[in-house]
Write an enzyme that holds these catalytic residues in place. Structure first.
Site, PDB file in Angstrom:
ATOM      1  N   MET A 158      -4.053  -6.919  -6.555  1.00 52.85           N
ATOM      2  CA  MET A 158      -3.951  -8.039  -6.929  1.00 52.85           C
ATOM      3  C   MET A 158      -4.747  -9.274  -8.279  1.00 52.85           C
ATOM      4  SD  MET A 158      -0.928  -7.414  -7.284  1.00 52.85           S
ATOM      5  CE  MET A 158       0.599  -9.081  -8.002  1.00 52.85           C
ATOM      6  N   ARG A 159      -5.811  -8.642  -8.755  1.00 49.48           N
ATOM      7  CA  ARG A 159      -7.262  -9.027  -8.651  1.00 49.48           C
ATOM      8  C   ARG A 159      -7.405  -9.104 -10.584  1.00 49.48           C
ATOM      9  NH1 ARG A 159      -9.736 -13.619  -6.846  1.00 49.48           N
ATOM     10  NH2 ARG A 159     -11.601 -13.221  -7.071  1.00 49.48           N
ATOM     11  N   HIS A 187       0.824   0.887 -13.583  1.00 49.03           N
ATOM     12  CA  HIS A 187       1.473  -0.265 -13.104  1.00 49.03           C
ATOM     13  C   HIS A 187       3.264   0.430 -13.891  1.00 49.03           C
ATOM     14  CE1 HIS A 187       1.724  -3.812 -15.231  1.00 49.03           C
ATOM     15  NE2 HIS A 187       2.466  -3.401 -16.775  1.00 49.03           N
ATOM     16  N   GLY A 213       1.168  -1.556   0.437  1.00 51.68           N
ATOM     17  CA  GLY A 213      -0.363  -0.063   0.353  1.00 51.68           C
ATOM     18  C   GLY A 213       0.580   1.088   0.300  1.00 51.68           C
ATOM     19  N   SER A 271       3.594   3.621 -15.557  1.00 54.45           N
ATOM     20  CA  SER A 271       2.627   4.820 -16.649  1.00 54.45           C
ATOM     21  C   SER A 271       1.606   4.245 -15.142  1.00 54.45           C
ATOM     22  CB  SER A 271       2.733   3.687 -17.522  1.00 54.45           C
ATOM     23  OG  SER A 271       3.117   3.502 -18.116  1.00 54.45           O
ATOM     24  N   ASN A 324      -5.055   2.900 -13.004  1.00 55.73           N
ATOM     25  CA  ASN A 324      -4.280   1.684 -12.350  1.00 55.73           C
ATOM     26  C   ASN A 324      -3.196   2.103 -12.805  1.00 55.73           C
ATOM     27  OD1 ASN A 324      -3.446  -0.741 -11.465  1.00 55.73           O
ATOM     28  ND2 ASN A 324      -3.147  -1.145 -13.377  1.00 55.73           N
ATOM     29  N   ARG A 337     -15.577 -14.956  -9.180  1.00 57.98           N
ATOM     30  CA  ARG A 337     -15.199 -13.421  -9.626  1.00 57.98           C
ATOM     31  C   ARG A 337     -15.997 -11.930  -9.877  1.00 57.98           C
ATOM     32  NH1 ARG A 337      -9.765 -12.401 -10.669  1.00 57.98           N
ATOM     33  NH2 ARG A 337      -9.950 -14.720 -11.726  1.00 57.98           N
ATOM     34  N   LEU A 366      -9.989  -8.028 -12.488  1.00 59.21           N
ATOM     35  CA  LEU A 366     -11.052  -7.738 -12.458  1.00 59.21           C
ATOM     36  C   LEU A 366     -11.870  -8.368 -13.343  1.00 59.21           C
ATOM     37  CD1 LEU A 366     -10.306  -4.071 -11.840  1.00 59.21           C
ATOM     38  CD2 LEU A 366     -11.592  -5.485 -10.090  1.00 59.21           C
ATOM     39  N   ASN A 391       1.971   2.880  -2.557  1.00 64.55           N
ATOM     40  CA  ASN A 391       0.902   3.658  -3.157  1.00 64.55           C
ATOM     41  C   ASN A 391      -0.649   4.711  -2.743  1.00 64.55           C
ATOM     42  OD1 ASN A 391       2.331   4.688  -6.423  1.00 64.55           O
ATOM     43  ND2 ASN A 391       2.355   2.328  -5.909  1.00 64.55           N
ATOM     44  N   ASP A 420      -4.117  -4.068 -18.064  1.00 65.92           N
ATOM     45  CA  ASP A 420      -3.034  -3.184 -18.174  1.00 65.92           C
ATOM     46  C   ASP A 420      -2.493  -2.477 -19.891  1.00 65.92           C
ATOM     47  OD1 ASP A 420      -1.801  -3.506 -15.787  1.00 65.92           O
ATOM     48  OD2 ASP A 420      -0.598  -5.365 -16.664  1.00 65.92           O
TER      49      ASP A 420
END
Ligand code: GRF
Length: 318
Positions: A94-95, A113, A17, A140, A111, A69, A97, A19, A149
């Site tokens: 880390m899922r 990356h 965490g 990015s 997001n 999911r 979607l 970020n 991504d």
């Protein structure tokens, strides 16, 4: 802009965490246009959750284990709505979607990356960059779409590779860049809906997509017209020092104008000067503009002024 309420943001995490912390600390600047209202995690043990609790931010943690999911995402979605969240920032979440969840938040979920996208989507980005002998790497921020991504990139920061870098030393340096980039991109994203330049760009893209459409200045406003012919849309920004940003399009007449304004007085208004000739104002400054609706009005207005020879083309437009 400072008198606008701050945009409500949730951060989704799975781990450390850092970020999330960068987003949170940046939000404490008085002029930051967003606030963090919820930290959610698919791992109740995520280190970032303890941090969020210490900071007094609402948290939500539930393991995704044993759940489908879409089922899990629906729970997260309900939690986001319970907190009246407007934007979602993924930060080491880390899922993968579900498509339904992505569609719900399209344009409002971003997001970070650790690569210069489109290079190195997925995991182990730094090892792959070193393996390839890259001299410049980076990070990015992008909007989230159904592909991993892959959404539109909002911004990137480059980081030079140093002799002797390992994936870990490189990751640590790129992380510093991440912490700079993410709060800035989030702030830009939430602020752009109140930026006249951005709103004009969105209107322009749709207006100029219509057959033979062109742009000129008319009555001091950007005006969209059929080449060599009539105007079908005006973009107005604070034109009468009224602070209003709006699109003006052709309604059928006074009756329809009145009907529209009565139905939705926050959205429609009768513009000064052009009102008497049947134009209707559609406000663009209320936040959360319905762009499909704007495109439909532009197309309709285009049809009312298009010469006969072009009318045949209307089947190609909305
Ligand atoms: C970051 O490198 C981010 O780019 C990637 O996952 C990592 C999360 O780190 N998506 P943290 O949890 O924000 O410290």
């Amino acid at each position: 802009m400072n008198d606008r309420p701050k945009a409500r943001v949730a951060v989704l995490i799975s781990g450390r965490g850092s970020n999330m912390a960068a987003l949170l600390y940046a939000s404490r600047a008085p002029d930051c246009p967003y606030e963090i209202v919820l930290i959610a995690s698919n791992d109740p043990e995520a280190a970032g959750l303890a941090f969020a609790r210490a900071e007094g931010i609402a948290t939500f943690a539930q393991s995704h284990k044993g759940m489908k999911r879409a089922e899990f995402d629906a729970i997260v979605d309900a939690e986001l709505r319970r907190h009246a969240v407007e934007y979602v920032a993924l930060a080491g979440y880390m899922r993968l979607l579900s498509p339904g969840f992505v569609a719900q938040w399209e344009g409002r979920m971003l997001n970070i990356h650790p690569s210069l996208l489109p290079a190195y989507k997925g995991l182990d980005t730094h090892a792959r960059a070193l393996e390839a002998g890259d001299a410049i790497v980076g990070c990015s921020v992008h909007l989230v779409t159904a592909e991993l991504d892959d959404g539109p990139v909002l911004g990137r920061i480059e980081v030079a590779v140093m002799p002797g870098d390992s994936p870990d030393t490189l990751a640590a340096r790129v992380l510093i860049a991440e912490h700079q980039l993410y709060p800035r991109m989030l702030a830009e994203l939430v602020a752009r809906e109140s930026s006249p330049d951005w709103l004009l760009g969105e209107v322009r893209r749709r207006a100029l997509g219509l057959p033979e459409a062109a742009e000129k200045l008319s009555h001091g406003m950007p005006a969209f017209h059929i080449a060599g012919g009539k105007v079908f849309g005006y973009f107005t920004y604070d034109h009468h020092h009224d602070g209003v940003t709006a699109l003006l399009v052709k309604a059928s007449g006074a009756e329809e104008q009145a009907m529209l304004i009565e139905r939705d007085p926050d959205l429609y208004y009768r513009p000064a000067y052009l009102g008497p000739s049947g134009w209707i104002g559609i406000r663009l400054d209320g936040g959360d503009v319905d762009w499909e609706h704007v495109a439909e009005w532009l197309a309709r207005s285009w049809r009312t002024v298009a010469p006969k020879k072009l009318q045949g083309l209307t089947e190609f437009i909305a």
